[in-house]
Scaffold this motif. Sequence first.
Motif, PDB file in Angstrom:
ATOM      1  N   LEU A 287       0.818  -1.214   0.000  1.00 29.75           N
ATOM      2  CA  LEU A 287       0.000   0.000   0.000  1.00 29.75           C
ATOM      3  C   LEU A 287       0.853   1.267   0.000  1.00 29.75           C
ATOM      4  N   ALA A 288       0.589   2.168  -0.929  1.00 33.81           N
ATOM      5  CA  ALA A 288       1.270   3.463  -0.938  1.00 33.81           C
ATOM      6  C   ALA A 288       0.709   4.320   0.188  1.00 33.81           C
ATOM      7  N   ILE A 289       1.606   4.982   0.899  1.00 34.15           N
ATOM      8  CA  ILE A 289       1.212   5.778   2.065  1.00 34.15           C
ATOM      9  C   ILE A 289       1.619   7.225   1.816  1.00 34.15           C
ATOM     10  N   ALA A 290       0.702   8.159   1.998  1.00 33.39           N
ATOM     11  CA  ALA A 290       1.040   9.574   1.830  1.00 33.39           C
ATOM     12  C   ALA A 290       2.016  10.010   2.922  1.00 33.39           C
ATOM     13  N   ASP A 291       2.818  11.052   2.630  1.00 33.93           N
ATOM     14  CA  ASP A 291       3.778  11.550   3.615  1.00 33.93           C
ATOM     15  C   ASP A 291       3.083  12.116   4.839  1.00 33.93           C
ATOM     16  N   ASP A 292       1.902  12.645   4.620  1.00 33.24           N
ATOM     17  CA  ASP A 292       1.231  13.395   5.689  1.00 33.24           C
ATOM     18  C   ASP A 292      -0.124  12.749   6.012  1.00 33.24           C
ATOM     19  N   VAL A 293      -0.111  11.463   6.386  1.00 33.22           N
ATOM     20  CA  VAL A 293      -1.367  10.789   6.714  1.00 33.22           C
ATOM     21  C   VAL A 293      -1.986  11.450   7.948  1.00 33.22           C
ATOM     22  N   ALA A 294      -3.231  11.865   7.804  1.00 33.11           N
ATOM     23  CA  ALA A 294      -3.922  12.536   8.908  1.00 33.11           C
ATOM     24  C   ALA A 294      -4.936  11.589   9.537  1.00 33.11           C
ATOM     25  N   GLU A 295      -5.453  12.007  10.688  1.00 37.79           N
ATOM     26  CA  GLU A 295      -6.538  11.232  11.286  1.00 37.79           C
ATOM     27  C   GLU A 295      -7.861  11.833  10.835  1.00 37.79           C
ATOM     28  N   THR A 296      -8.784  10.964  10.451  1.00 41.96           N
ATOM     29  CA  THR A 296     -10.106  11.418  10.014  1.00 41.96           C
ATOM     30  C   THR A 296     -10.796  12.160  11.154  1.00 41.96           C
ATOM     31  N   GLU A 297     -11.433  13.266  10.798  1.00 44.13           N
ATOM     32  CA  GLU A 297     -12.234  14.010  11.771  1.00 44.13           C
ATOM     33  C   GLU A 297     -13.363  13.087  12.253  1.00 44.13           C
ATOM     34  N   PRO A 298     -13.469  12.834  13.550  1.00 45.22           N
ATOM     35  CA  PRO A 298     -14.533  11.924  13.998  1.00 45.22           C
ATOM     36  C   PRO A 298     -15.922  12.480  13.676  1.00 45.22           C
ATOM     37  N   PRO A 299     -16.921  11.627  13.629  1.00 42.19           N
ATOM     38  CA  PRO A 299     -18.271  12.118  13.318  1.00 42.19           C
ATOM     39  C   PRO A 299     -18.726  13.120  14.365  1.00 42.19           C
ATOM     40  N   THR A 300     -19.377  14.174  13.916  1.00 37.46           N
ATOM     41  CA  THR A 300     -19.958  15.121  14.869  1.00 37.46           C
ATOM     42  C   THR A 300     -21.241  14.515  15.422  1.00 37.46           C
ATOM     43  N   ARG A 301     -21.705  15.093  16.496  1.00 35.71           N
ATOM     44  CA  ARG A 301     -22.968  14.629  17.075  1.00 35.71           C
ATOM     45  C   ARG A 301     -24.091  14.727  16.030  1.00 35.71           C
ATOM     46  N   ALA A 302     -24.118  15.839  15.291  1.00 30.94           N
ATOM     47  CA  ALA A 302     -25.177  16.039  14.295  1.00 30.94           C
ATOM     48  C   ALA A 302     -25.114  14.965  13.201  1.00 30.94           C
ATOM     49  N   GLU A 303     -23.882  14.654  12.778  1.00 33.25           N
ATOM     50  CA  GLU A 303     -23.732  13.630  11.742  1.00 33.25           C
ATOM     51  C   GLU A 303     -24.211  12.266  12.249  1.00 33.25           C
ATOM     52  N   LEU A 304     -23.803  11.934  13.459  1.00 26.58           N
ATOM     53  CA  LEU A 304     -24.172  10.616  14.001  1.00 26.58           C
ATOM     54  C   LEU A 304     -25.676  10.501  14.211  1.00 26.58           C
ATOM     55  N   GLU A 305     -26.271  11.578  14.710  1.00 32.46           N
ATOM     56  CA  GLU A 305     -27.717  11.527  14.955  1.00 32.46           C
ATOM     57  C   GLU A 305     -28.480  11.396  13.649  1.00 32.46           C
ATOM     58  N   ALA A 306     -28.017  12.128  12.637  1.00 27.90           N
ATOM     59  CA  ALA A 306     -28.689  12.049  11.331  1.00 27.90           C
ATOM     60  C   ALA A 306     -28.524  10.647  10.749  1.00 27.90           C
ATOM     61  N   LEU A 307     -27.328  10.077  10.891  1.00 31.13           N
ATOM     62  CA  LEU A 307     -27.064   8.739  10.362  1.00 31.13           C
ATOM     63  C   LEU A 307     -27.943   7.700  11.052  1.00 31.13           C
ATOM     64  N   ARG A 308     -28.010   7.776  12.367  1.00 31.45           N
ATOM     65  CA  ARG A 308     -28.781   6.766  13.109  1.00 31.45           C
ATOM     66  C   ARG A 308     -30.270   6.893  12.834  1.00 31.45           C
ATOM     67  N   SER A 309     -30.730   8.110  12.657  1.00 27.39           N
ATOM     68  CA  SER A 309     -32.155   8.252  12.376  1.00 27.39           C
ATOM     69  C   SER A 309     -32.456   7.701  10.969  1.00 27.39           C
ATOM     70  N   LEU A 310     -31.496   7.842  10.046  1.00 25.16           N
ATOM     71  CA  LEU A 310     -31.673   7.268   8.703  1.00 25.16           C
ATOM     72  C   LEU A 310     -31.726   5.741   8.762  1.00 25.16           C
ATOM     73  N   GLU A 311     -30.807   5.177   9.546  1.00 27.74           N
ATOM     74  CA  GLU A 311     -30.716   3.717   9.596  1.00 27.74           C
ATOM     75  C   GLU A 311     -31.940   3.078  10.223  1.00 27.74           C
ATOM     76  N   THR A 312     -32.567   3.793  11.152  1.00 32.24           N
ATOM     77  CA  THR A 312     -33.774   3.212  11.759  1.00 32.24           C
ATOM     78  C   THR A 312     -35.006   3.492  10.900  1.00 32.24           C
ATOM     79  N   SER A 313     -34.807   4.232   9.806  1.00 30.84           N
ATOM     80  CA  SER A 313     -35.965   4.637   9.007  1.00 30.84           C
ATOM     81  C   SER A 313     -36.232   3.716   7.836  1.00 30.84           C
ATOM     82  N   VAL A 314     -35.400   2.668   7.656  1.00 27.96           N
ATOM     83  CA  VAL A 314     -35.603   1.783   6.501  1.00 27.96           C
ATOM     84  C   VAL A 314     -37.061   1.353   6.471  1.00 27.96           C
ATOM     85  N   ARG A 315     -37.648   1.519   5.318  1.00 25.53           N
ATOM     86  CA  ARG A 315     -39.102   1.309   5.226  1.00 25.53           C
ATOM     87  C   ARG A 315     -39.474  -0.142   5.472  1.00 25.53           C
ATOM     88  N   GLU A 316     -40.589  -0.319   6.120  1.00 23.61           N
ATOM     89  CA  GLU A 316     -41.113  -1.684   6.342  1.00 23.61           C
ATOM     90  C   GLU A 316     -41.655  -2.219   5.039  1.00 23.61           C
TER      91      GLU A 316
END
Lengths: 233, 270
Positions: A204-233
């Motif tokens: 695997l090629a590795i960039a010189d300046d590998v950064a850490e991903t910005e963790p999910p914000t509260r807003a992102e996580l809440e939106a994601l979880r509400s989407l996942e529980t919304s899968v239509r019956e």
Amino acid sequence: MTFTADEMMAVEASRLLTNGNVCFVGIGLPSLAANLARRTHAPKCVLVYESGAIGAKPTKLPLSIGDGELAETADAVVSVPEMFAYWLQAGRIDVGFLGAAQIDRHGNLNSTVIGDYATPKVRLPGGGGAPEIATSVTDVYVMLRQTPRAFVEQLDFKTSRGDRVRAVVTDLGSLESRDGELTLVRVHPGVSIDDARAATGWELAIADDVAETEPPTRAELEALRSLETSVRE
Amino acid sequence: MAETVTLAEAVRELVHDGDTVALEGFTHLIPNAAGHELIRQGLRDLTLVRMTPDVIYDQLIGMGAARKLVFSWGGNPGVGSLHRFRDAVEHSWPSPLELEEHSHAGMAAAYAAGAANLPFGVLRGYDRNDLVSRTRVAKIACPFTGEELAAVPALRPDVGIIHAQQADREGNVQLWGITGVQKETVFASARSIVTVEEIVDKLEPRPGAVVLPGWVIDAVAEVPGGARPAYAHGYYRRDNEFYTAWDVISRDRDTFTSWIQEHVLEAVPT
């Protein structure tokens, strides 16, 4: 808030989309990421589902690309020949999200067979829209969990070309195409460069300046979880 | 001119062993009841055509109705693999299955060419991937600009079968919602069967609808629920639980065969 590797993957993929994008979306992780983008930072991103729904605005996560809500909320519903000829081929869609069973270092994808084509070990569903999505949009983004079985030195079958693959978001980090080679540029919180290297079937090629991903914000996580529980019956 | 008949009569009259048969419906209005009738009538040696073979094609393939499959994506939508399709390709059970594999864009172009009675369709596609050697595609040069393009031979099924919401008493058909490639299927095919949710006195215009005059269709059969477990926009929703259950039913050859016996072969024909 704590989060899972899959949640980090969906959130990081959603960040690739912007308000100006018209995005071809498949079911599964890409649909989750694209709908999350619409609910967070890119409400004007246009979602296109290959079943014919242009500008779909589902209130719940669709279970299939034929979900009725996609047609009900779309700007336009078009036939399949029109979708591929007038919309995709004509260049009206600038981003495509793809998944696959295998990827190589150049972003070529396999969703056709594991093993030999004529006598496969595993027959997969096949390319569907992917071959022409990969050559018609400007930017292809791939979502794929990173394992040595999926990130391979040699594809068993090249279903779609990797020339336009700009980024690959995995459960471990993000890769970007640099001079035609997928290069690790970010690792998710708690993941090391060695973890990513070990999960890759090529050097695997590795960039010189590998950064850490910005963790999910509260807003992102809440939106994601509400989407996942919304899968239509 | 469309004759209004029962589904069993339509299939007996219009579909024969060895035919090339296309059942279309892109995730919506899938002609599941018609597929079951093909199984009940024991049709054999078919070349089955469908862009997205899913549960109904898994059943036809598992019952040995098909010699060949022409397709572009074969899976259980939103769930995973088709186990009967996989068993046929990987282990030749119950019989070997020849594949002609396309991309969606290529197959849509081939249907559109068939509908237009042209010998081939043209697209910008099949660009240096491994599908090229596994499908029927040729490179051509644009006679005006020289641009290199892909040509795909027209699809011309013997029989095209679709499901629609409504027909009137003259056999004119209207379908709406996601209309997929059904119009092209009827026009590309030598003979056609349309099953409908209901036959009405008058077709009320619907936004985005496809209307097929009765005189381009051979047979119309009233089959309420004919798309189940897929959905019919305005009539019923997709039975998602069935698609999940199919993953289990279809994994095992015996479970599959018993299911077909009970739910298809012994079911009362509509």
